[in-house]
Design an enzyme around this catalytic site. Structure first.
Site, PDB file in Angstrom:
ATOM      1  N   CYS A   1      57.835  16.040  50.713  1.00  0.00           N
ATOM      2  CA  CYS A   1      58.654  14.927  51.181  1.00  0.00           C
ATOM      3  C   CYS A   1      59.385  14.318  49.990  1.00  0.00           C
ATOM      4  O   CYS A   1      58.760  13.849  49.038  1.00  0.00           O
ATOM      5  CB  CYS A   1      57.803  13.863  51.868  1.00  0.00           C
TER       6      CYS A   1
ATOM      7  N   TYR B   1      66.349  28.735  51.798  1.00  0.00           N
ATOM      8  CA  TYR B   1      64.914  28.928  51.562  1.00  0.00           C
ATOM      9  C   TYR B   1      64.194  29.477  52.790  1.00  0.00           C
ATOM     10  O   TYR B   1      63.171  30.153  52.653  1.00  0.00           O
ATOM     11  CB  TYR B   1      64.270  27.632  51.048  1.00  0.00           C
TER      12      TYR B   1
ATOM     13  N   HIS C   1      56.669  26.658  39.334  1.00  0.00           N
ATOM     14  CA  HIS C   1      57.934  26.354  40.012  1.00  0.00           C
ATOM     15  C   HIS C   1      57.753  26.074  41.502  1.00  0.00           C
ATOM     16  O   HIS C   1      58.724  26.098  42.258  1.00  0.00           O
ATOM     17  CB  HIS C   1      58.930  27.498  39.809  1.00  0.00           C
TER      18      HIS C   1
ATOM     19  N   ASN D   1      57.195  32.578  39.742  1.00  0.00           N
ATOM     20  CA  ASN D   1      57.590  33.018  41.078  1.00  0.00           C
ATOM     21  C   ASN D   1      57.108  32.047  42.147  1.00  0.00           C
ATOM     22  O   ASN D   1      56.053  31.426  42.009  1.00  0.00           O
ATOM     23  CB  ASN D   1      57.036  34.414  41.361  1.00  0.00           C
TER      24      ASN D   1
ATOM     25  N   CYS E   1      58.310  10.243  49.990  1.00  0.00           N
ATOM     26  CA  CYS E   1      56.998   9.714  49.583  1.00  0.00           C
ATOM     27  C   CYS E   1      56.209  10.660  48.691  1.00  0.00           C
ATOM     28  O   CYS E   1      55.154  10.283  48.171  1.00  0.00           O
ATOM     29  CB  CYS E   1      56.165   9.341  50.803  1.00  0.00           C
TER      30      CYS E   1
END
Length: 231
Positions: free
Chosen positions: A114, A53, A106, A89, A117
């Site tokens: 996180c 990513y 998405h 996207n 939490c």
């Protein structure tokens, strides 16, 4: 005035240099989706997922909105009724083109989440497996992306928009990824007019009232100009 609800998929960003899942030789083809786009993959190897990513984030930051993004921003600005844009996207090209109202079902590359939490915050250019959450301090930060097997964001809101629309348009979508692939069915059941704009027929092309085929940078500006009466 008529309400327009638009769904966009990877096809609208492809001409900006952001590949779709199915592009031969593209970023996605170099990875096993089970390893980089599922919760189990993240649990097994968070470093691999973050590396993937981080590369996608850098790729998106270097891309520029194209004529299709600009045309939809123009539609939102100049249409006398309501325009709601839903995107599959995770890039921010719609926003950078000037779109003000975007539902990212998405998630977004620019967001961090996180896993411990549930806190959300702005992602830095690079994220790492040991980054602490700014809320709880846990080293459980992940991209704020909806992975395979997870529930997309804002589904109740999206359904309300679709069934209350006068026109539903799907742009650059394959018709293979649910629940987004089912939106045209919801629109049809509600009596909403539907149109598909795509490079080639999708899995669901037969369910649309009208279809326009060709590159997004050609068909989307033409369609918008027709709607606005400026063609």
């Amino acid at each position: 005035m008529r309400k327009i609800v638009i769904l966009t998929g990877a096809g609208i960003s492809a001409e900006s240099g952001l590949g779709t899942f199915r592009d031969a030789g593209g970023l996605w083809s170099q990875y096993d989706l089970e390893e980089v786009a599922t919760p189990d993959g993240f649990a097994r190897n968070p470093t691999l997922v973050h590396d993937f990513y981080n590369a996608r984030r850098a790729n998106a930051l270097n891309a520029s909105p194209n004529a299709a993004h600009a045309a939809l921003a123009r539609l939102e600005r100049d249409w006398p009724g309501e325009v709601v844009l839903i995107t599959q996207n995770i890039d921010d090209l719609h926003e950078r083109a000037g779109q003000r109202r975007v539902i990212h079902m998405h998630g977004e590359l620019t967001g961090a989440l996180c896993a411990e939490c549930g806190a959300h915050w702005q992602a830095p250019p690079e994220m790492h497996a040991d980054d602490p959450c700014p809320e709880c301090g846990a080293a459980a930060t992940r991209p704020d992306i909806v992975w395979f097997g997870e529930m997309p964001y804002d589904m109740d809101l999206i359904e309300k928009h679709i069934v209350s629309a006068d026109l539903f348009a799907a742009i650059g979508t394959s018709g293979q990824v649910f629940p987004a692939a089912g939106f045209v069915m919801q629109a049809n059941a509600a009596g909403v007019e539907t149109v598909e704009l795509n490079l080639e027929p999708s899995e669901l092309s037969g369910m649309f009232d009208a279809r326009h085929e060709g590159p997004a940078t050609d068909v989307v500006p033409t369609w918008v100009s027709h709607l606005l009466g400026t063609a």
